[in-house]
Design a protein around this motif. Structure first.
Motif, PDB file in Angstrom:
ATOM      1  N   LEU A 163      40.559   0.012  -6.616  1.00 63.80           N
ATOM      2  CA  LEU A 163      42.014   0.176  -6.712  1.00 63.80           C
ATOM      3  C   LEU A 163      42.653   0.656  -5.407  1.00 63.80           C
ATOM      4  CD1 LEU A 163      44.424  -0.086  -8.630  1.00 63.80           C
ATOM      5  CD2 LEU A 163      44.067   2.292  -9.300  1.00 63.80           C
ATOM      6  N   PRO A 164      42.093   1.671  -4.723  1.00 64.05           N
ATOM      7  CA  PRO A 164      42.697   2.096  -3.457  1.00 64.05           C
ATOM      8  C   PRO A 164      42.654   1.024  -2.371  1.00 64.05           C
ATOM      9  CG  PRO A 164      41.184   3.760  -4.293  1.00 64.05           C
ATOM     10  CD  PRO A 164      40.964   2.532  -5.104  1.00 64.05           C
ATOM     11  N   VAL A 165      41.707   0.085  -2.479  1.00 62.49           N
ATOM     12  CA  VAL A 165      41.630  -1.016  -1.511  1.00 62.49           C
ATOM     13  C   VAL A 165      42.783  -1.992  -1.728  1.00 62.49           C
ATOM     14  CG1 VAL A 165      40.226  -2.945  -0.665  1.00 62.49           C
ATOM     15  CG2 VAL A 165      39.121  -0.803  -1.377  1.00 62.49           C
ATOM     16  N   ASN A 174      50.971  -6.042  -9.552  1.00 66.16           N
ATOM     17  CA  ASN A 174      49.713  -6.742  -9.272  1.00 66.16           C
ATOM     18  C   ASN A 174      48.508  -5.804  -9.339  1.00 66.16           C
ATOM     19  OD1 ASN A 174      50.292  -9.541  -8.861  1.00 66.16           O
ATOM     20  ND2 ASN A 174      51.416  -8.979  -7.012  1.00 66.16           N
ATOM     21  N   TRP A 175      48.635  -4.589  -8.771  1.00 72.98           N
ATOM     22  CA  TRP A 175      47.458  -3.710  -8.866  1.00 72.98           C
ATOM     23  C   TRP A 175      47.273  -3.178 -10.277  1.00 72.98           C
ATOM     24  CZ3 TRP A 175      48.379   1.215 -10.373  1.00 72.98           C
ATOM     25  CH2 TRP A 175      49.536   1.892  -9.953  1.00 72.98           C
ATOM     26  N   SER A 289      47.115   8.496  -6.507  1.00 70.00           N
ATOM     27  CA  SER A 289      47.943   8.079  -7.642  1.00 70.00           C
ATOM     28  C   SER A 289      47.206   8.282  -8.962  1.00 70.00           C
ATOM     29  CB  SER A 289      48.361   6.613  -7.492  1.00 70.00           C
ATOM     30  OG  SER A 289      49.130   6.424  -6.328  1.00 70.00           O
ATOM     31  N   LEU A 290      45.922   7.898  -8.983  1.00 71.87           N
ATOM     32  CA  LEU A 290      45.138   8.064 -10.198  1.00 71.87           C
ATOM     33  C   LEU A 290      44.978   9.530 -10.563  1.00 71.87           C
ATOM     34  CD1 LEU A 290      42.215   5.475  -9.949  1.00 71.87           C
ATOM     35  CD2 LEU A 290      44.050   5.519 -11.632  1.00 71.87           C
ATOM     36  N   ARG A 291      44.740  10.370  -9.556  1.00 68.55           N
ATOM     37  CA  ARG A 291      44.545  11.786  -9.836  1.00 68.55           C
ATOM     38  C   ARG A 291      45.808  12.402 -10.439  1.00 68.55           C
ATOM     39  NH1 ARG A 291      43.463  15.798  -5.043  1.00 68.55           N
ATOM     40  NH2 ARG A 291      42.089  14.104  -4.381  1.00 68.55           N
ATOM     41  N   ALA A 292      46.969  12.047  -9.892  1.00 66.77           N
ATOM     42  CA  ALA A 292      48.234  12.572 -10.414  1.00 66.77           C
ATOM     43  C   ALA A 292      48.459  12.113 -11.856  1.00 66.77           C
ATOM     44  CB  ALA A 292      49.386  12.124  -9.523  1.00 66.77           C
ATOM     45  N   ALA A 293      48.178  10.847 -12.130  1.00 65.45           N
ATOM     46  CA  ALA A 293      48.375  10.313 -13.484  1.00 65.45           C
ATOM     47  C   ALA A 293      47.427  10.980 -14.479  1.00 65.45           C
ATOM     48  CB  ALA A 293      48.168   8.800 -13.476  1.00 65.45           C
TER      49      ALA A 293
END
Length: 357
Positions: A163-165, A174-175, A289-293
């Motif tokens: 995902l970060p890529v 899209n992501w 972003s994932l960590r915040a979510a």
């Protein structure tokens, strides 16, 4: 505008031809442009956008099959069809169609980013997670015995690494496709059903993935050896748990967590165990972003929904940490973890060994 019009109404051959033409234009621009630096950047940006538009049209139509054939051959088409067929059996027609469209769009975007040097190669973490996932999925598809828990975790780890890529180079919608696809096909219940009940799709996927992965056999063999060593380590941990069970040892082992879930199933402390699993999931990613979510999900589920789970001072510390820093620091829930483990340990130490579990 003329190119867009042709793409909207042209045949599938016309769309493929246009994508090829734009590709050649971009390559020519890259090799021989003699204009100023800013002009080159502007032209490259416009051409790259045109290619992205062409790619999106391909994945929205029957020409997606032609695109897959041209880049991945019959194995690429077979994988897509097997994934759609398994989704249709497990879910419904609409879900299967949407997932196939998402897969095609992700593939075209990935080819575009790679072929134009936007993403030249995966970093070490993403590469390791991708090969581990590929190796683990292949082993599960080809073996008589399979471990859906392990496969599901490998797929989740691969998603978190890729995902970060992808995120910096595509729009949000899209992501998010990547997350939808990995979430569906990596779901434990789906993986278990595919491996045990969908023989036709299972065999088709195994054959196609093996053919497509042939150029990477050396890397896959090394990854397989690495996974075997990791499995041996897990078995040693499991032996230690059996010999001298403790809460921490069980929490560190994925099967041990399942045992604890059974033990605390009817206990008021079951939510504290679920909390520890959710925090472990929060701490497992380096993606901002994932960590915040995930932090927001933990707070909503275990603090806002049930304030009685933790003392007021711990709830305040969590609120302060979430409001004062972005992304939330990994230590955000440390005090709550200690409190949860203290409560669980008191019951575990008193009655686990003599329990039927």
């Amino acid at each position: 505008q003329e190119s867009k019009a042709r793409l909207r109404c042209g045949t599938k051959e016309g769309r493929l031809e246009k994508l090829s033409e734009v590709d050649e234009m971009l390559d020519s621009q890259r090799r021989g442009a003699s204009s100023s630096s800013s002009s080159r950047v502007d032209s490259r940006g416009l051409l790259f956008k045109a290619k992205k538009f062409a790619a999106s049209r391909l994945s929205d139509s029957r020409t997606g099959r032609s695109f897959l054939l041209s880049h991945f051959g019959e194995p690429g088409v077979a994988i897509t069809e097997a994934l759609k067929s398994s989704a249709l059996k497990y879910g419904d027609g609409r879900t299967a169609r949407e997932l196939k469209r998402d897969v095609l769009k992700l593939v075209t975007k990935a080819v575009l980013l790679s072929s134009n040097g936007v993403v030249r190669e995966l970093g070490p973490a993403a590469k390791e997670a991708t090969f581990a996932c590929l190796s683990g999925v292949l082993e599960a598809l080809e073996a008589a015995y399979n471990d859906p828990v392990r496969v599901s975790k490998l797929i989740a780890d691969c998603h978190d690494a890729l995902l970060p890529v992808l995120q910096p180079h595509v729009r949000e919608h899209n992501w998010r496709r990547l997350t939808r696809v990995f979430r569906f096909y990596g779901d434990y219940d789906f993986v278990r059903t595919l491996l045990n009940d969908y023989d036709a799709e299972k065999q088709k996927l195994a054959k196609a993935i093996r053919e497509l992965a042939h150029p990477f056999e050396a890397e896959l063999r090394e990854t397989s050896r690495f996974l075997a060593r990791r499995l041996e380590t897990r078995l040693k941990q499991l032996h230690a748990v059996v010999e001298a069970p403790s809460l921490n040892l069980l929490l560190e082992h994925d099967r041990g967590v399942d045992v604890l879930a059974t033990f605390f199933h009817k206990s008021a402390l079951a939510k504290h165990l679920h909390f520890l699993k959710a925090v472990d999931y929060f701490e497992s990613t380096a993606n901002v972003s994932l960590r915040a979510a995930r932090a927001a999900q933990v707070k909503d589920r275990f603090f806002d929904a049930d304030p009685s789970l933790f003392p007021a001072d711990i709830r305040k510390d969590v609120d302060d940490a979430l409001h004062s820093s972005h992304p939330p620091p990994l230590r955000t829930f440390d005090a709550a973890k200690l409190d949860a483990k203290r409560r669980l340990s008191a019951v575990f130490d008193a009655s686990f060994v003599d329990s039927p579990v």
